[in-house]
Design a protein around this motif. Sequence first.
Motif, PDB file in Angstrom:
ATOM      1  N   GLN A  40     105.754  56.573 -67.383  1.00 32.88           N
ATOM      2  CA  GLN A  40     105.927  57.523 -68.475  1.00 32.88           C
ATOM      3  C   GLN A  40     105.191  57.018 -69.716  1.00 32.88           C
ATOM      4  OE1 GLN A  40     108.016  60.456 -68.394  1.00 32.88           O
ATOM      5  NE2 GLN A  40     107.000  60.905 -70.327  1.00 32.88           N
ATOM      6  N   PRO A  41     104.415  57.880 -70.413  1.00 37.69           N
ATOM      7  CA  PRO A  41     103.760  57.447 -71.652  1.00 37.69           C
ATOM      8  C   PRO A  41     104.775  56.926 -72.659  1.00 37.69           C
ATOM      9  CG  PRO A  41     102.936  59.579 -70.937  1.00 37.69           C
ATOM     10  CD  PRO A  41     104.114  59.260 -70.055  1.00 37.69           C
ATOM     11  N   GLY A  50     115.933  60.108 -82.504  1.00 36.19           N
ATOM     12  CA  GLY A  50     115.619  60.478 -81.133  1.00 36.19           C
ATOM     13  C   GLY A  50     114.220  60.031 -80.726  1.00 36.19           C
ATOM     14  N   MET A  51     113.902  60.277 -79.446  1.00 34.84           N
ATOM     15  CA  MET A  51     112.591  59.909 -78.922  1.00 34.84           C
ATOM     16  C   MET A  51     112.008  61.126 -78.212  1.00 34.84           C
ATOM     17  SD  MET A  51     112.386  56.640 -79.713  1.00 34.84           S
ATOM     18  CE  MET A  51     111.204  55.840 -78.650  1.00 34.84           C
ATOM     19  N   SER A  52     110.717  61.314 -78.328  1.00 35.93           N
ATOM     20  CA  SER A  52     110.039  62.390 -77.621  1.00 35.93           C
ATOM     21  C   SER A  52     108.738  61.861 -77.030  1.00 35.93           C
ATOM     22  CB  SER A  52     109.750  63.566 -78.561  1.00 35.93           C
ATOM     23  OG  SER A  52     108.804  63.170 -79.539  1.00 35.93           O
ATOM     24  N   PHE A  53     108.177  62.617 -76.119  1.00 38.61           N
ATOM     25  CA  PHE A  53     106.950  62.201 -75.446  1.00 38.61           C
ATOM     26  C   PHE A  53     105.860  63.239 -75.703  1.00 38.61           C
ATOM     27  CE2 PHE A  53     110.460  60.374 -73.093  1.00 38.61           C
ATOM     28  CZ  PHE A  53     110.076  59.055 -72.967  1.00 38.61           C
ATOM     29  N   TYR A  58     101.003  62.450 -71.779  1.00 36.55           N
ATOM     30  CA  TYR A  58     101.388  62.575 -70.375  1.00 36.55           C
ATOM     31  C   TYR A  58     100.236  63.140 -69.555  1.00 36.55           C
ATOM     32  CZ  TYR A  58     103.512  64.269 -66.099  1.00 36.55           C
ATOM     33  OH  TYR A  58     103.775  64.523 -64.785  1.00 36.55           O
ATOM     34  N   THR A  59      99.596  64.209 -70.063  1.00 34.98           N
ATOM     35  CA  THR A  59      98.484  64.823 -69.347  1.00 34.98           C
ATOM     36  C   THR A  59      97.334  63.848 -69.172  1.00 34.98           C
ATOM     37  OG1 THR A  59      99.073  67.004 -70.209  1.00 34.98           O
ATOM     38  CG2 THR A  59      96.829  66.734 -69.382  1.00 34.98           C
ATOM     39  N   LEU A  60      97.084  63.050 -70.210  1.00 37.46           N
ATOM     40  CA  LEU A  60      96.006  62.071 -70.148  1.00 37.46           C
ATOM     41  C   LEU A  60      96.262  61.036 -69.050  1.00 37.46           C
ATOM     42  CD1 LEU A  60      93.384  60.979 -71.431  1.00 37.46           C
ATOM     43  CD2 LEU A  60      94.819  59.608 -72.961  1.00 37.46           C
ATOM     44  N   SER A  98     102.039  60.294 -58.840  1.00 37.69           N
ATOM     45  CA  SER A  98     103.400  60.674 -59.208  1.00 37.69           C
ATOM     46  C   SER A  98     103.927  59.791 -60.329  1.00 37.69           C
ATOM     47  CB  SER A  98     104.318  60.564 -57.986  1.00 37.69           C
ATOM     48  OG  SER A  98     105.630  60.988 -58.302  1.00 37.69           O
ATOM     49  N   LEU A  99     104.673  60.403 -61.229  1.00 42.38           N
ATOM     50  CA  LEU A  99     105.313  59.683 -62.316  1.00 42.38           C
ATOM     51  C   LEU A  99     106.552  58.970 -61.807  1.00 42.38           C
ATOM     52  CD1 LEU A  99     105.914  59.123 -65.385  1.00 42.38           C
ATOM     53  CD2 LEU A  99     107.156  61.306 -65.377  1.00 42.38           C
ATOM     54  N   GLY A 100     106.709  57.694 -62.177  1.00 38.77           N
ATOM     55  CA  GLY A 100     107.945  57.006 -61.843  1.00 38.77           C
ATOM     56  C   GLY A 100     107.749  55.591 -61.361  1.00 38.77           C
TER      57      GLY A 100
END
Length: 295
Positions: A40-41, A50-53, A58-60, A98-100
Amino acid sequence: MKNILVLTDFSENSTHAAAYALYFGKKIKANLSLCNAFQQPVAIPEMGGGMSFSAEEYTLVSDNSLLQLNQLKSFLNKQEENHHENGDFYPEINLISSLGNLSDVIKEVILNDNNVLIITGTHDNGGLSDIFLANNVTELIRDINFPLLVIPFNASFEPIDKIGFAIELQNEDLDIVAVRKLVSFAKPLKANIILIHIYNSQEEKHASERHLRRVLKAIGNKDKFPQITTKLFDGKTIEEGLNEVCKSAGIDLLSMVHQHHGFLSRVFSSGHTGHMTDHIHIPLLVLPHEPECVQ
């Protein structure tokens, strides 16, 4: 059609392992799935704690993973063009991005596409000791209940004629299951199997000989391949014994069963795995203790 899951982080070592997987897939007539698990970026702090992405980040990362997978596929195809002959089986190459976490990604995809084996490279440009010292491969061995073939960086693309199986001789029924599984692995390679046991006393040697005779009798052998023979070695340590046997018997691939108290776990905790790097530069096949699939 059988399929091999090939793990890659696009390092030089994993590219070598992928090239070996292509060579191996041709031998056993199996397709390949090149698999990259990306992380995950980095999260971006938000106001309020809070945190956001970033979607762009992510696309990159995702696009870069697919780009490098396609580049690796092209590299393998070009390598094969120089060695392909009419009538040869050529593996179909599929891509998985795949992400993870790697172990989690494997557990998601391994039951698909008739996968029969996972292939990965070592962490550094060394020999077999790197297999045990590299955290990523060690975690795979412990977390994934599935056959895993680990390719040292200097493993050559040579026919596998002799498979050495380091057998623990603790449970006869489990040994029979493990050897039968190895027989199914060895048959398409037309490779012979040498059952290796390291003993520490004459009493243990005699008991081991009786145990191995019962295992061989239970398995039987009506086919030309594989021929199964045994080799007992008096060694102070597992590493010394395996080193000696692999050198003297000309072993092309070493196999072990991962058990909590087996050879592999004892090597993990021995603190002497560095001794193996000077002698063993051959692939290692780790078979799961349980013959079924991932947990």
